[in-house]
Design a protein around this motif. Sequence first.
Motif, PDB file in Angstrom:
ATOM      1  N   GLN A  81      -9.454 -13.103  -6.878  1.00 55.47           N
ATOM      2  CA  GLN A  81     -10.488 -14.261  -6.034  1.00 55.47           C
ATOM      3  C   GLN A  81      -9.439 -15.494  -5.853  1.00 55.47           C
ATOM      4  O   GLN A  81      -9.531 -16.231  -7.089  1.00 55.47           O
ATOM      5  CB  GLN A  81     -11.525 -14.332  -6.517  1.00 55.47           C
ATOM      6  N   GLN A  82      -8.808 -15.676  -4.746  1.00 52.16           N
ATOM      7  CA  GLN A  82      -7.700 -16.796  -4.970  1.00 52.16           C
ATOM      8  C   GLN A  82      -8.696 -18.218  -4.881  1.00 52.16           C
ATOM      9  O   GLN A  82      -7.936 -19.188  -5.386  1.00 52.16           O
ATOM     10  CB  GLN A  82      -7.019 -16.674  -3.511  1.00 52.16           C
ATOM     11  N   VAL A  83      -9.679 -18.292  -4.563  1.00 49.17           N
ATOM     12  CA  VAL A  83     -10.312 -19.728  -4.329  1.00 49.17           C
ATOM     13  C   VAL A  83     -10.996 -20.031  -5.700  1.00 49.17           C
ATOM     14  O   VAL A  83     -11.560 -20.783  -5.795  1.00 49.17           O
ATOM     15  CB  VAL A  83     -11.282 -19.636  -3.220  1.00 49.17           C
ATOM     16  N   ALA A  84     -11.080 -19.069  -6.505  1.00 52.75           N
ATOM     17  CA  ALA A  84     -12.008 -19.218  -7.864  1.00 52.75           C
ATOM     18  C   ALA A  84     -10.899 -19.509  -8.988  1.00 52.75           C
ATOM     19  O   ALA A  84      -9.753 -19.310  -8.730  1.00 52.75           O
ATOM     20  CB  ALA A  84     -12.726 -17.864  -8.315  1.00 52.75           C
ATOM     21  N   THR A  85     -11.420 -19.906 -10.233  1.00 55.97           N
ATOM     22  CA  THR A  85     -10.507 -20.346 -11.065  1.00 55.97           C
ATOM     23  C   THR A  85     -10.131 -18.969 -11.911  1.00 55.97           C
ATOM     24  O   THR A  85     -10.792 -17.794 -11.862  1.00 55.97           O
ATOM     25  CB  THR A  85     -11.299 -21.248 -12.048  1.00 55.97           C
ATOM     26  N   GLY A  86      -9.171 -19.179 -12.925  1.00 56.05           N
ATOM     27  CA  GLY A  86      -8.622 -18.153 -13.479  1.00 56.05           C
ATOM     28  C   GLY A  86      -9.986 -17.617 -14.514  1.00 56.05           C
ATOM     29  O   GLY A  86     -10.236 -16.404 -14.654  1.00 56.05           O
ATOM     30  N   ALA A  87     -10.642 -18.483 -15.252  1.00 58.63           N
ATOM     31  CA  ALA A  87     -11.818 -18.233 -15.718  1.00 58.63           C
ATOM     32  C   ALA A  87     -12.742 -17.452 -15.238  1.00 58.63           C
ATOM     33  O   ALA A  87     -13.331 -16.551 -15.679  1.00 58.63           O
ATOM     34  CB  ALA A  87     -12.403 -19.530 -16.527  1.00 58.63           C
ATOM     35  N   PRO A 121      -8.594 -23.540  -9.287  1.00 58.27           N
ATOM     36  CA  PRO A 121      -8.459 -22.384  -8.450  1.00 58.27           C
ATOM     37  C   PRO A 121      -7.052 -21.452  -8.478  1.00 58.27           C
ATOM     38  O   PRO A 121      -5.989 -22.162  -8.703  1.00 58.27           O
ATOM     39  CB  PRO A 121      -8.804 -23.100  -7.048  1.00 58.27           C
ATOM     40  N   VAL A 122      -7.205 -20.343  -8.403  1.00 57.26           N
ATOM     41  CA  VAL A 122      -5.954 -19.622  -8.536  1.00 57.26           C
ATOM     42  C   VAL A 122      -4.929 -19.910  -7.225  1.00 57.26           C
ATOM     43  O   VAL A 122      -3.782 -20.154  -7.390  1.00 57.26           O
ATOM     44  CB  VAL A 122      -6.387 -18.226  -8.275  1.00 57.26           C
ATOM     45  N   ASN A 123      -5.527 -20.301  -6.082  1.00 54.19           N
ATOM     46  CA  ASN A 123      -4.686 -20.864  -5.036  1.00 54.19           C
ATOM     47  C   ASN A 123      -3.963 -22.105  -5.137  1.00 54.19           C
ATOM     48  O   ASN A 123      -3.095 -22.517  -4.324  1.00 54.19           O
ATOM     49  CB  ASN A 123      -5.501 -20.821  -3.739  1.00 54.19           C
ATOM     50  N   THR A 124      -3.877 -22.639  -6.304  1.00 55.86           N
ATOM     51  CA  THR A 124      -3.036 -23.737  -6.741  1.00 55.86           C
ATOM     52  C   THR A 124      -1.977 -23.390  -7.760  1.00 55.86           C
ATOM     53  O   THR A 124      -1.281 -24.217  -8.082  1.00 55.86           O
ATOM     54  CB  THR A 124      -4.084 -24.930  -7.413  1.00 55.86           C
ATOM     55  N   TYR A 125      -1.894 -22.236  -8.168  1.00 59.00           N
ATOM     56  CA  TYR A 125      -0.972 -21.603  -9.225  1.00 59.00           C
ATOM     57  C   TYR A 125       0.279 -21.335  -8.504  1.00 59.00           C
ATOM     58  O   TYR A 125       0.218 -21.109  -7.395  1.00 59.00           O
ATOM     59  CB  TYR A 125      -1.625 -20.126  -9.771  1.00 59.00           C
ATOM     60  N   MET A 129       2.491 -18.288 -12.524  1.00 62.75           N
ATOM     61  CA  MET A 129       1.026 -18.567 -13.014  1.00 62.75           C
ATOM     62  C   MET A 129       0.289 -17.338 -12.733  1.00 62.75           C
ATOM     63  O   MET A 129      -0.449 -16.925 -13.564  1.00 62.75           O
ATOM     64  CB  MET A 129       0.703 -19.818 -12.946  1.00 62.75           C
ATOM     65  N   VAL A 130       0.416 -16.969 -11.316  1.00 62.99           N
ATOM     66  CA  VAL A 130      -0.432 -15.881 -10.827  1.00 62.99           C
ATOM     67  C   VAL A 130      -0.055 -14.577 -11.672  1.00 62.99           C
ATOM     68  O   VAL A 130      -1.002 -13.856 -12.104  1.00 62.99           O
ATOM     69  CB  VAL A 130      -0.426 -15.684  -9.530  1.00 62.99           C
ATOM     70  N   SER A 131       1.162 -14.321 -11.799  1.00 58.95           N
ATOM     71  CA  SER A 131       1.580 -13.316 -12.644  1.00 58.95           C
ATOM     72  C   SER A 131       1.194 -12.989 -13.918  1.00 58.95           C
ATOM     73  O   SER A 131       0.813 -12.103 -14.383  1.00 58.95           O
ATOM     74  CB  SER A 131       3.049 -13.062 -12.806  1.00 58.95           C
ATOM     75  N   ARG A 132       0.976 -14.156 -14.776  1.00 60.11           N
ATOM     76  CA  ARG A 132       0.603 -14.381 -16.041  1.00 60.11           C
ATOM     77  C   ARG A 132      -0.999 -14.076 -16.160  1.00 60.11           C
ATOM     78  O   ARG A 132      -1.445 -13.196 -16.942  1.00 60.11           O
ATOM     79  CB  ARG A 132       0.841 -15.619 -16.529  1.00 60.11           C
ATOM     80  N   LEU A 133      -1.693 -14.680 -15.115  1.00 62.53           N
ATOM     81  CA  LEU A 133      -3.096 -14.295 -14.938  1.00 62.53           C
ATOM     82  C   LEU A 133      -3.398 -12.755 -14.569  1.00 62.53           C
ATOM     83  O   LEU A 133      -4.286 -12.217 -15.148  1.00 62.53           O
ATOM     84  CB  LEU A 133      -3.736 -15.131 -13.931  1.00 62.53           C
ATOM     85  N   LEU A 134      -2.771 -12.131 -13.771  1.00 57.94           N
ATOM     86  CA  LEU A 134      -2.750 -10.861 -13.505  1.00 57.94           C
ATOM     87  C   LEU A 134      -2.682  -9.881 -14.543  1.00 57.94           C
ATOM     88  O   LEU A 134      -3.408  -9.309 -14.637  1.00 57.94           O
ATOM     89  CB  LEU A 134      -1.668 -10.424 -12.221  1.00 57.94           C
TER      90      LEU A 134
END
Length: 217
Positions: A81-87, A121-125, A129-134
Amino acid sequence: MIELIDVWKSYRSHRTGLQNQILRGVHGRIRKGDHVGILGRNGSGKSTLMRLLSGVDNPTHGIIRREMSISWPIGGSYGLQQVATGATNARFIARLYGTPVQQTQDFVEEFAELGRYFYEPVNTYSSGMVSRLLMALSFAVDFDCYLVDEALSTGDARFAAKCRHMLEVRRENAAMILVSHNAQHVRQYCDTAAILRNGMLEFYEDVDEAIAAYQGL
């Protein structure tokens, strides 16, 4: 066990309107504890096969039987979910797969090493950073079978090594299906291998034999 029985997959071309046949009567069986590498050139259908195995997409014809829990392709952005935070994404995964919410969030936060951005929000990564979260989300759930799609070199060398170590830990008690261009990764992580070409899977009991056949294409 995962079983593929005469699996076909085609997509309609937006440009020509014609069906583009990707998979042609694929058969295969993966049991719990198997570690299978799938080698294939660009455009051979590896990513399509992974989507079918994970249930993200359905075959045009044929049957896929799943008798064990299967991850989404590790590192893939399926369901993020791009508009949600990593948490928030971590809590969503926890509720979806029935794992303890706080424990899952804590694992993802620690593994991803995003600092305060974990609560942004993930869309600010950045892409890194997105790769790390994934990767952190992918390892947050204990699956019976892990799908790994070209994700073993994510991020910097230290983080990539961390991911490979976690994959080693997970594969001790689970099956794994790894698709890769990298023959060394297949040799390191897999006990058997297959080549995807002309829309069909050719299985080899010996990994080195499969790699030699692939390199000879």
